[in-house]
Design a protein around this motif. Structure first.
Motif, mmCIF file in Angstrom:
data_model
loop_
_atom_site.group_PDB
_atom_site.id
_atom_site.type_symbol
_atom_site.label_atom_id
_atom_site.label_comp_id
_atom_site.label_asym_id
_atom_site.label_seq_id
_atom_site.Cartn_x
_atom_site.Cartn_y
_atom_site.Cartn_z
ATOM 1 N N GLY A 119 0.828 -1.202 0.000
ATOM 2 C CA GLY A 119 0.000 0.000 0.000
ATOM 3 C C GLY A 119 0.859 1.247 0.000
ATOM 4 N N LYS A 120 0.627 2.128 0.997
ATOM 5 C CA LYS A 120 1.397 3.362 1.123
ATOM 6 C C LYS A 120 2.554 3.206 2.106
ATOM 7 N N LEU A 121 2.912 1.983 2.397
ATOM 8 C CA LEU A 121 3.998 1.731 3.336
ATOM 9 C C LEU A 121 5.339 2.085 2.693
ATOM 10 N N THR A 122 6.147 2.852 3.440
ATOM 11 C CA THR A 122 7.472 3.244 2.972
ATOM 12 C C THR A 122 8.504 2.951 4.062
ATOM 13 N N VAL A 123 9.769 3.068 3.676
ATOM 14 C CA VAL A 123 10.851 2.836 4.639
ATOM 15 C C VAL A 123 10.808 3.878 5.745
ATOM 16 N N ASP A 124 10.493 5.120 5.386
ATOM 17 C CA ASP A 124 10.400 6.185 6.394
ATOM 18 C C ASP A 124 9.307 5.882 7.416
ATOM 19 N N LYS A 125 8.186 5.353 6.940
ATOM 20 C CA LYS A 125 7.101 5.023 7.865
ATOM 21 C C LYS A 125 7.494 3.861 8.768
ATOM 22 N N VAL A 126 8.228 2.925 8.232
ATOM 23 C CA VAL A 126 8.701 1.802 9.060
ATOM 24 C C VAL A 126 9.644 2.321 10.139
#
Length: 225
Positions: A119-126
Motif C-alpha cells: 500500500g502506502k507503506l514506505t521505509v520512512d514510515k517503518v
C-alpha cells in the motif's frame, strides 16, 4: 451475452489467449501426419529395394525401375524428415514463448499483489513506527522503575531496625544461657563482672564440711541427753 463480449473485445481477448494453444494443436496434427508419411515412404523404399534385388539378374529393366522409384521415395523422405524437424522446432518455440508469456503474467500478478500488500507503506514510515515502539518501551521501563522505587507508606528508620535486631539477638542469647546454664561471651558487661561459678570440686568440699557440722550437732545433742 457472447455477442456483447464480442463487440467490446471480450471474444477477441479470449481468442487471442487461445491462439498459441490452437497453433500448437495444428502443428501437432500436421506433425503426426508427416510422421505417418515418413513411415509409409520407408516401407515403400524397402519394397522397391526388395523388387530390385529380386530382378537384378533376371529382369534388369524391372530392377532399374524399382531402384528409380526407390530414389524418388528417398527424395520425398528427405523432404518429409526436413518438414518434421521444422515443425518440431516451431512447436518448441511456441511452447517456450507461451510459457514465457504465462510466467510474465504470473510475475505481474505477484507484483500487483505486493503493491496491494505494501500500500502506502514506505521505509520512512517503518523507521517512524520503530522509533515510536522504542519510545514506548523506554517509557514502560521508566514506569516500572518509578513504581518499584516509590513504595507506598512511610519509609522505615534503619536505626530502629538495627536496634530491634540487636534486642532480638540479646533475647535469644539470654534464652540460650538460661537453658544451658552457661554465660555466652556476648552478654552485657554487668553479667561479665559477676563472680565466676565455683569449681565443682570446691562445691563438693563445701557440701562435705556441712555434713560434718551436722554430725557434730547430732553428737552434742546425744551427749546432752
Amino acid at each position: 451475452m457472447s455477442g456483447v463480449w464480442g463487440w467490446f473485445g471480450g471474444g477477441a481477448a479470449a481468442k487471442k489467449k487461445d491462439t498459441p494453444k490452437n497453433a500448437i494443436l495444428d502443428l501437432r496434427t500436421q506433425l503426426d501426419m508427416l510422421q505417418k508419411r515418413e513411415k509409409h515412404l520407408m516401407n515403400q523404399m524397402a519394397d522397391q529395394d526388395a523388387i530390385a534385388r529380386k530382378n537384378i539378374n533376371t529382369n534388369k529393366n524391372a530392377a532399374k525401375a524399382a531402384l528409380r522409384r526407390k530414389k524418388g521415395h528417398e527424395h520425398s523422405l528427405d523432404q518429409t524428415i526436413s518438414q518434421i524437424g521444422t515443425l518440431e522446432q516451431q512447436i518448441n518455440a511456441i511452447e517456450s514463448a507461451n510459457i514465457n508469456r504465462e510466467t510474465l503474467i504470473v510475475m505481474q500478478r505477484a507484483g500487483d499483489a505486493m503493491k496491494q500488500i505494501h500500500g502506502k507503506l514506505t521505509v520512512d514510515k517503518v523507521d517512524e513506527t520503530m522509533d515510536e515502539l522504542r519510545e514506548q518501551n523506554a517509557l514502560s521501563e521508566e514506569i516500572v522503575l518509578a513504581i518499584t522505587n516509590n513504595q507506598i507508606g512511610e519509609p522505615v528508620d534503619e536505626d530502629e531496625l538495627e536496634a530491634e535486631m540487636e534486642a532480638l539477638q540479646q533475647e535469644a542469647l539470654d534464652k540460650k544461657m538460661l537453658e544451658s546454664g552457661t554465660v555466652p561471651l556476648s552478654v552485657s558487661s554487668d553479667i561479665r563482672n559477676l563472680p565466676s561459678v565455683a569449681n565443682p570440686d570446691i562445691k563438693s568440699q563445701a557440701l562435705t564440711e556441712d555434713d560434718e557440722e551436722e554430725e557434730l550437732r547430732k553428737l552434742q545433742a546425744e551427749m546432752a541427753m
